[in-house]
Scaffold this motif. Structure first.
Motif, mmCIF file in Angstrom:
data_model
loop_
_atom_site.group_PDB
_atom_site.id
_atom_site.type_symbol
_atom_site.label_atom_id
_atom_site.label_comp_id
_atom_site.label_asym_id
_atom_site.label_seq_id
_atom_site.Cartn_x
_atom_site.Cartn_y
_atom_site.Cartn_z
ATOM 1 N N ARG A 224 0.508 -0.969 -0.029
ATOM 2 C CA ARG A 224 0.555 0.005 -0.035
ATOM 3 C C ARG A 224 0.792 0.963 -0.085
ATOM 4 O O ARG A 224 0.695 2.136 -1.092
ATOM 5 N N TYR A 227 1.888 2.143 -2.884
ATOM 6 C CA TYR A 227 0.970 2.496 -4.049
ATOM 7 C C TYR A 227 1.071 4.235 -3.963
ATOM 8 O O TYR A 227 0.847 4.802 -4.572
ATOM 9 N N GLU A 228 0.769 4.303 -2.590
ATOM 10 C CA GLU A 228 0.535 5.387 -2.064
ATOM 11 C C GLU A 228 2.027 6.594 -2.731
ATOM 12 O O GLU A 228 1.927 7.596 -3.232
ATOM 13 N N ALA A 238 -4.140 14.714 -7.137
ATOM 14 C CA ALA A 238 -4.822 12.699 -6.862
ATOM 15 C C ALA A 238 -3.962 12.511 -5.875
ATOM 16 O O ALA A 238 -5.276 11.749 -5.111
ATOM 17 N N TYR A 241 -6.848 14.036 -3.014
ATOM 18 C CA TYR A 241 -8.356 13.963 -3.221
ATOM 19 C C TYR A 241 -8.216 12.590 -2.815
ATOM 20 O O TYR A 241 -9.348 11.911 -2.638
ATOM 21 N N ALA A 242 -7.186 11.760 -2.338
ATOM 22 C CA ALA A 242 -7.651 9.901 -2.750
ATOM 23 C C ALA A 242 -7.103 10.070 -0.880
ATOM 24 O O ALA A 242 -6.952 9.445 -0.641
ATOM 25 N N GLY A 243 -6.317 11.171 -0.141
ATOM 26 C CA GLY A 243 -6.372 11.491 1.457
ATOM 27 C C GLY A 243 -4.442 11.020 1.490
ATOM 28 O O GLY A 243 -4.873 10.454 2.394
ATOM 29 N N ILE A 244 -4.071 10.974 0.633
ATOM 30 C CA ILE A 244 -2.721 10.166 0.828
ATOM 31 C C ILE A 244 -1.928 11.959 0.931
ATOM 32 O O ILE A 244 -1.411 12.883 0.244
ATOM 33 N N LEU B 367 -8.263 11.077 -10.695
ATOM 34 C CA LEU B 367 -7.600 9.591 -11.445
ATOM 35 C C LEU B 367 -5.695 9.560 -11.383
ATOM 36 O O LEU B 367 -5.732 10.571 -11.053
ATOM 37 N N GLU B 375 -5.633 -0.595 -10.723
ATOM 38 C CA GLU B 375 -5.452 0.360 -9.940
ATOM 39 C C GLU B 375 -6.457 1.479 -9.035
ATOM 40 O O GLU B 375 -6.232 2.183 -8.490
ATOM 41 N N ASN B 376 -7.066 2.014 -10.277
ATOM 42 C CA ASN B 376 -7.465 3.634 -9.906
ATOM 43 C C ASN B 376 -8.612 2.733 -9.630
ATOM 44 O O ASN B 376 -9.567 4.180 -9.163
ATOM 45 N N VAL B 378 -10.006 1.449 -7.225
ATOM 46 C CA VAL B 378 -9.886 1.798 -5.522
ATOM 47 C C VAL B 378 -8.949 2.935 -4.824
ATOM 48 O O VAL B 378 -8.750 3.387 -4.027
ATOM 49 N N PHE B 379 -8.230 3.862 -5.585
ATOM 50 C CA PHE B 379 -8.091 5.156 -5.589
ATOM 51 C C PHE B 379 -8.350 5.406 -4.307
ATOM 52 O O PHE B 379 -10.440 6.369 -4.825
ATOM 53 N N GLY B 380 -8.142 5.644 -3.340
ATOM 54 C CA GLY B 380 -8.686 6.506 -2.247
ATOM 55 C C GLY B 380 -9.277 5.671 -1.396
ATOM 56 O O GLY B 380 -9.622 6.016 -0.612
ATOM 57 N N HIS B 382 -8.379 2.513 -1.338
ATOM 58 C CA HIS B 382 -7.111 1.401 -1.628
ATOM 59 C C HIS B 382 -6.576 1.194 -0.219
ATOM 60 O O HIS B 382 -6.093 0.526 0.051
#
Lengths: 362, 527
Positions: A224, A227-228, A238, A241-244, B367, B375-376, B378-380, B382
């Motif tokens: 993970r 991925y981040e 992005a 937006y995804a909270g990363i 995206l 991969e996209n 589940v983005f956010g 994940h």
């Protein structure tokens, strides 16, 4: 731009770049009145022709794997870590302190501790630029470059004034205790009943480097955090937006990157020198940038590129020893390889793209 | 007298002069993709000619060929009956073609005058050029209602005025064929009306205007003839008076299309989110939100109308948990009765409490364009436990989910390993919608859901949003497309300059009234 098939992108482009670089090097060697053919022969025999040559090639390659992986991990987070040199130097300090702290009974105990020490010092040296980038927006390229100089100056001071044993004229630490001597690859081969030949500095760190390749691959493409890191590296907006958290990823990626660079010290400081000397990194931190570029920031590519640069280093040394070609020219050849495989990568790609475009369009 | 589907000389009216622009057999391929196939087009001088088509139909490629950005693989371009080779944009300018791009090509810190002469200076010294440009600009302003202060710095101008600078740039270069790419996307309705007056003025003076748009209403309103592109081909050219929006939509998509959204009246339930006194000051100290009060109920779509740049993006980002860096946010909010912290929250927390988010800019936010579809998907999300397998991510589970969702949301092509950037805009948006809708949020934030999305996908996405509403979700919809707001919303709030100007019911208002409110005229301001 036309997309190349994967194999062309990963194999063909670097190969053509390499051929171009060697071609140009041959012209330069011709121009100074030497034989390129002889030069190539000397390099190949010197670096690959004997088990001895191989040993040195692997030793250099081990350094480059660590610094190359360091650059790659930061790159996946969109960060250009030019500070591998300083982080590896600080890693050397960490390794030296660990090795000198205790009368280590056996290398198998000393190695994990030294790895921790080297990685921690390298990581901490990367932490400051990372924090400055994350919190203050100071550009990491600038700060990591500056930190190379600071590391060099700090080590100068420490080696000359603090760590130098009394009575020694040499700006270096005392020798590490016997128990920290890492097994050489030749010793390990001998233990398995194989005769590798003359002893070389290549040591068990090479296996650690291989393991690091595998772990970095897992980290980047399977976890993970990887991925981040990749998401943040591709698009900060992005990621937000995804909270990363951009600050968190910047810091964590740089810690890992600096830690990998610092790990290099188990090879050159602990495995080879057995003490910490001035300028122990010898430019491997910068070679790591070229290695990561050429290896497409993929651990397998980095391993191959590190072997290539190990060959250039060792073969280049032989060249200076056995021919009239001056030592400086070896640097020219290395520079040409870096120029073509790294900087002029897109030129080659543009040249071969039409071949694939035509086939695709027909 | 109308134009028929023109193929070469045969269609040329015997009496009239040769067409201002005539294309014969233009083809252009990018690798295996045939972007333009044997395009024939004739645009009569002194007309406004519309070109419509879905995304990827080949409009942009065709215009890029006309402006010298691409060389066609085959075909001829004739200007006033004479064949020309347009190798670069300089050649296009020499041929009298001027282009107004969707994204302006202006230097923000230059004045209007400096922008106008940029690249068309008379010599090494600027003063003579500036003097000449000043005189010409005054003349053009008088002739075509193209008033702009020549000494204003471009970045201080409104979007509508910046667009006028682009038009002036083209006219200053003696363009008599003007191509405008989606010119009204960033304009308020009054600004768009003004633009149309300018274009009509230009036409009446003998200029030729080509208008590329996806807004069929504008085509009907202003063009003399319209050409429809579909999948790289020119499928029809008809006089505008002889066609209808429905017929054009059918030509664009290749099948019958429902332009209206079929939906039952809403049955709003309890408030899902209540927002009171939301203010936001950005890092530069500019107050972007000036006290927003909103309530979104279960089972209703609250539409927020407004010209882009009036605080809608900030509103969505704050609710989504990722305000721009350095912003100071104050105000109170509740979600399903529980307090929702507005400042200092992050996007993960928002998803945990049940706020879904289809962001305004799917390519920059929703995206990661280089990530594969799986991969996209589940983005956010994940970090959700179902995607973890020990220390690693459960990529198999994610792929399976992706395959399922791609089928359910009709994502084409259904290849989960394909990178997001290789999908069309509509299919990219379907990936984002699938991800956010399938999580079943209590509140769904939706920003510009159909921007750059083709008609077929628009229909699909609208239906999904209505389905979600009917299932009891609260939806906050932000769109700069007034038609979309009117079609989807159960209640409409108009935003202007960081404030809510007022609320209307879609049945009890008109585009005209909303347009005035969007321009800042209305109850929110003391009048």
């Amino acid at each position: 731009m036309t997309r190349l098939p994967r194999w062309a992108d990963l194999v063909l482009t670097p190969l053509i770049s390499l051929v171009l670089a060697f071609g140009l090097s041959a012209l330069v060697i011709l121009a100074i009145g030497e034989s390129p053919w002889l030069a190539l022969k000397t390099m190949v025999t010197g670096a690959l022709g004997s088990s001895y040559g191989w040993g040195y090639t692997l030793y250099y390659a081990t350094n480059f794997v660590f610094t190359g992986l360091a650059v790659a991990v930061a790159y996946h987070a969109g960060l250009f870590n030019i500070g591998g040199e300083g982080q590896a130097a600080m890693g050397g300090l960490g390794v030296a302190l660990v090795c000198l702290a205790l009368p280590w009974p056996h290398w198998a105990l000393a190695l994990p501790a030294a790895m921790l020490g080297g990685a921690a010092f390298g990581a901490l040296w990367a932490l400051i630029p990372a924090w400055l980038q994350a919190k203050r927006g100071s550009h990491i390229v600038i700060t990591t470059i500056m930190f190379n100089f600071i590391a060099a100056a700090a080590l100068n001071y420490l080696l000359a004034n603090v760590l130098r044993p009394t009575g020694s004229m040499d700006p270096a630490t005392a020798r590490f205790p016997e128990g920290t001597a890492l097994p050489r690859l030749t010793d390990m081969a001998a233990a398995l009943g194989l005769d590798w030949g003359k002893a070389t500095p290549a040591n068990v760190s090479f296996l650690v480097a291989l393991a690091a390749c595998g772990l970095v691959w897992l980290l980047i493409w399977r976890t993970r955090l990887g991925y981040e890191i990749r998401a943040f590296g591709k698009s900060e907006r992005a990621a937000r937006y995804a909270g990363i958290s951009p600050a968190r990823i910047t810091v964590v990626a740089m810690l890992i990157s600096g830690g990998l660079a610092g790990l290099m010290a188990i090879n050159n400081v602990m495995g080879e020198a057995g003490r910490l000397v001035l300028n122990s990194v010898e430019g491997a931190g910068f070679i790591g940038i070229a290695v990561a570029l050429m290896g497409r920031n993929h651990p397998l590519g980095i391993l191959l590129a590190a072997l290539l640069f190990g060959f250039l280093y060792q073969g280049g040394g032989e060249l200076a020893l056995f021919t009239q070609i001056p030592r400086e020219l070896i640097v020219v050849i290395q520079a040409l390889v870096i120029l073509f495989t790294g900087a002029l990568d897109n030129m080659v790609r543009m040249l071969i793209a039409p071949l694939f475009a035509r086939r695709g369009g027909a | 007298m109308g134009l028929t589907a023109a193929t070469g000389d045969a269609a040329r009216p015997a009496t009239a002069a040769p067409p201002a622009i005539e294309l014969r057999g233009i083809s252009k391929a990018f690798g295996p993709v045939q972007a333009n196939r044997d395009i024939a087009l004739a645009v009569r001088r002194g007309t406004i000619h519309g070109i419509v088509g879905e995304n990827g139909a080949g409009k942009s490629t065709l215009m890029s060929i006309l402006y010298g950005f691409y060389r066609p693989d085959a075909g001829q371009i004739l200007i006033d009956g004479r064949e020309v080779a347009i190798r670069d944009s300089q050649a296009a300018i020499r041929a009298g073609i001027g282009m107004v791009f969707q994204h302006f090509k202006l230097v923000p810190n230059f004045t209007v005058l400096e922008n106008v002469i940029l690249g068309a200076e008379d010599g090494a010294l600027l003063a003579p050029s500036l003097g000449r440009a000043r005189r010409e600009l005054r003349q053009l302003a008088a002739d075509y209602q193209l008033e702009v202060d020549p000494d204003a710095v471009v970045e201080d101008l409104s979007v509508g005025h910046q667009q006028r600078v682009e038009i002036l740039k083209a006219l200053y270069r003696r363009a008599d064929i003007l191509i405008l790419d989606e010119p009204t996307g960033v304009l308020t309705p009054p600004e768009a009306d003004h633009l149309f007056r300018i274009l009509r003025g230009l036409r009446d003076q003998g200029a030729t205007v080509i208008l590329i748009t996806h807004k069929l209403r504008e085509i009907m309103q202003i063009t003399d003839a319209v050409s429809v592109m579909r999948r790289g081909e020119m499928v029809a050219t008809v006089p505008t008076a002889d066609t209808t929006p429905e017929a054009l939509a059918e030509l664009m998509v290749g099948r019958k299309v429902l332009l209206r959204v079929d939906k039952a009246p809403a049955a709003p339930g309890a408030p899902v989110m209540e927002l009171a006194g939301l203010r936001m000051v950005d890092a530069d100290g500019v107050e972007r939100l000036r006290g927003i009060d909103l309530t979104v109920r279960a089972g209703e779509i609250l539409g927020i109308a407004g010209v882009s740049g009036n605080g809608q993006s900030q509103l969505l980002q704050i609710l989504g948990g990722y305000p721009e860096p350095g912003a100071q946010v104050t105000g109170r909010a509740t979600l399903k009765g529980a307090a929702l912290p507005l400042a200092g929250a992050d996007a993960r927390q928002r998803r945990r409490v049940g706020i879904g988010n289809i962001p305004e800019d799917r390519q920059a936010e929703g995206l990661v364009m280089d990530f594969a579809a799986w991969e996209n998907m589940v983005f956010g999300h994940h970090r959700d436990p179902e995607y973890q397998a020990g220390a690693m991510m459960d990529n198999d589970a994610i792929r399976q989910r992706t395959a399922r969702l791609m089928q359910r949301f009709d994502v084409r092509p259904p290849l989960s390993d394909l990178a997001a950037r290789n999908f069309s805009g509509g299919n990219q948006q379907k990936i984002v919608c699938a991800r956010e809708i399938e999580e079943g949020p209590a509140l769904l934030l939706v920003g510009q859901p159909t921007r750059g999305v083709d008609i077929g996908a628009i229909e699909f996405i609208h239906r999904r949003l209505v389905e979600m509403r009917d299932a009891g979700a609260a939806i906050l919809l932000v769109s700069v497309e007034l038609d979309e707001i009117l079609a989807l919303s159960d209640r409409i709030a108009v935003m202007f300059d960081g404030r809510i100007m007022g609320e209307r019911l879609p049945g009890a208002t008109t585009a005209g009234e909303l347009g005035l409110m969007m321009a800042g005229v209305g109850e929110g301001r003391a009048r």
